[in-house]
Design a protein around this motif. Sequence first.
Motif, PDB file in Angstrom:
ATOM      1  N   SER A 101       0.880  -1.111  -0.032  1.00  0.00           N
ATOM      2  CA  SER A 101       0.056   0.046   0.026  1.00  0.00           C
ATOM      3  C   SER A 101       0.839   1.377   0.046  1.00  0.00           C
ATOM      4  O   SER A 101       0.090   2.207   0.204  1.00  0.00           O
ATOM      5  CB  SER A 101      -0.860   0.072   1.241  1.00  0.00           C
ATOM      6  N   ASP A 102       2.118   1.255   0.012  1.00  0.00           N
ATOM      7  CA  ASP A 102       3.168   2.284   0.198  1.00  0.00           C
ATOM      8  C   ASP A 102       4.227   1.934  -0.680  1.00  0.00           C
ATOM      9  O   ASP A 102       4.853   0.935  -0.802  1.00  0.00           O
ATOM     10  CB  ASP A 102       3.499   2.371   1.780  1.00  0.00           C
ATOM     11  N   LEU A 103       4.876   3.185  -1.535  1.00  0.00           N
ATOM     12  CA  LEU A 103       5.967   2.937  -2.410  1.00  0.00           C
ATOM     13  C   LEU A 103       7.169   2.665  -1.479  1.00  0.00           C
ATOM     14  O   LEU A 103       7.885   1.865  -2.218  1.00  0.00           O
ATOM     15  CB  LEU A 103       6.034   4.383  -3.243  1.00  0.00           C
ATOM     16  N   ARG A 104       7.270   3.126  -0.462  1.00  0.00           N
ATOM     17  CA  ARG A 104       8.469   2.615   0.153  1.00  0.00           C
ATOM     18  C   ARG A 104       8.531   1.420   0.701  1.00  0.00           C
ATOM     19  O   ARG A 104       9.733   0.708   0.745  1.00  0.00           O
ATOM     20  CB  ARG A 104       8.531   3.364   1.792  1.00  0.00           C
ATOM     21  N   GLU A 105       7.296   0.675   1.000  1.00  0.00           N
ATOM     22  CA  GLU A 105       7.465  -0.867   0.905  1.00  0.00           C
ATOM     23  C   GLU A 105       7.879  -1.517  -0.345  1.00  0.00           C
ATOM     24  O   GLU A 105       8.631  -2.620  -0.165  1.00  0.00           O
ATOM     25  CB  GLU A 105       6.068  -1.349   1.584  1.00  0.00           C
ATOM     26  N   LEU A 106       7.654  -0.816  -1.089  1.00  0.00           N
ATOM     27  CA  LEU A 106       7.685  -1.642  -2.578  1.00  0.00           C
ATOM     28  C   LEU A 106       9.288  -1.425  -3.095  1.00  0.00           C
ATOM     29  O   LEU A 106       9.872  -2.462  -3.556  1.00  0.00           O
ATOM     30  CB  LEU A 106       6.906  -1.155  -3.821  1.00  0.00           C
ATOM     31  N   SER A 107       9.543  -0.416  -2.620  1.00  0.00           N
ATOM     32  CA  SER A 107      11.097   0.309  -3.310  1.00  0.00           C
ATOM     33  C   SER A 107      12.164  -0.106  -2.175  1.00  0.00           C
ATOM     34  O   SER A 107      13.479   0.185  -2.416  1.00  0.00           O
ATOM     35  CB  SER A 107      11.045   1.366  -3.596  1.00  0.00           C
ATOM     36  N   ALA A 108      11.864  -0.415  -0.807  1.00  0.00           N
ATOM     37  CA  ALA A 108      12.738  -0.616   0.335  1.00  0.00           C
ATOM     38  C   ALA A 108      14.019  -1.212  -0.178  1.00  0.00           C
ATOM     39  O   ALA A 108      15.132  -0.963   0.388  1.00  0.00           O
ATOM     40  CB  ALA A 108      12.053  -1.143   1.415  1.00  0.00           C
ATOM     41  N   ASN A 109      13.892  -2.359  -0.835  1.00  0.00           N
ATOM     42  CA  ASN A 109      15.276  -3.342  -1.160  1.00  0.00           C
ATOM     43  C   ASN A 109      15.598  -3.012  -2.707  1.00  0.00           C
ATOM     44  O   ASN A 109      16.462  -3.764  -3.306  1.00  0.00           O
ATOM     45  CB  ASN A 109      14.676  -4.641  -0.793  1.00  0.00           C
ATOM     46  N   MET A 110      15.221  -2.121  -3.361  1.00  0.00           N
ATOM     47  CA  MET A 110      15.509  -1.856  -4.640  1.00  0.00           C
ATOM     48  C   MET A 110      16.532  -0.715  -4.633  1.00  0.00           C
ATOM     49  O   MET A 110      16.702  -0.384  -6.066  1.00  0.00           O
ATOM     50  CB  MET A 110      14.179  -1.596  -5.445  1.00  0.00           C
ATOM     51  N   LYS A 111      17.122  -0.244  -3.760  1.00  0.00           N
ATOM     52  CA  LYS A 111      18.085   0.865  -4.091  1.00  0.00           C
ATOM     53  C   LYS A 111      19.455   0.818  -4.111  1.00  0.00           C
ATOM     54  O   LYS A 111      20.482   1.528  -4.110  1.00  0.00           O
ATOM     55  CB  LYS A 111      17.813   1.795  -2.649  1.00  0.00           C
TER      56      LYS A 111
END
Length: 292
Positions: free
Chosen positions: A31-41
């Motif tokens: 439900s949050d972009l931060r959750e989706l991208s947390a491990n993609m940086k």
Amino acid sequence: MARRTTANAPQLKFYQKLILNRYLLAQFGVSDLRELSANMKRPSLEEIDGEGVTGFYKQLTAQFGGKCMISEEALARYDLNIVSHMRKINDKRTEPMVLKYFQYLSLLFVEYYLDEYFNDRQGLIDRLNAYIANFNAQFPNDSYKPYETKDLNKIAIWNATGSGKTLIMHVNYYQYMHYSGGKLPDDATYILLTPKEGLSLQHIEDYADSGITARIYDKATSRWTQSANEISVLENTKLGDKDQDTVVSVKRFGSRNVVFVDEGHRGSSSGKDGKWQKYRDELCGVHPVKRT
């Protein structure tokens, strides 16, 4: 775009009410972009392997494969499309584009949306409206009316200043060409609207660097002399109801165009009592491509 239905005091902040954004995140079970991208940086995910597969795809499927509503096959196809389009742009660039995680996610969302729009439009409407029904039940003070087909022909990409929006838009051009079959009707044009002349000239240079044909729109030149898939660039301040010395009648273009807008917020409600947004809507009021 879904439309609000109530005048009661809203419960959510603006960014929490972006229905399409919420829906796209829900396809990954978040439900949050931060959750989706947390491990993609991690910079290592920016690498593309010998088969043309990004590290971003591998991370997404490893982390969200079990709850993602988008099939792994579709995600793989989207990933390969993004890499292919990026390589077209990089073919002539002295500084190749290297996708950051937020750029990749923007392009991935567009891939999914265009695939659904061109290949399962009614299904997309049905799924969006099912999501809206659930949203309205949770947040009645921020409720929206159901989507209609005419609501689907506009999407917005919201990224921070300096995040590479121009190159994202270049990839968007190839994404659209891919899903539309690469052809527009005879009375349609690719158009880029900008808020000022300096930006228009800069975009012409940027397009040339990416190997995309574009030129400043000249109403004295016949549209039949344009090369295939050429982009006409002009400022929204130069659009009007009828031709004048420095004004171009919006009627010249018809309503079946593919319109890209730079810094769209500058033309949403400002200038001429909001007419700039009205003109933009007229330019793409009828979708230019119907796939059969």
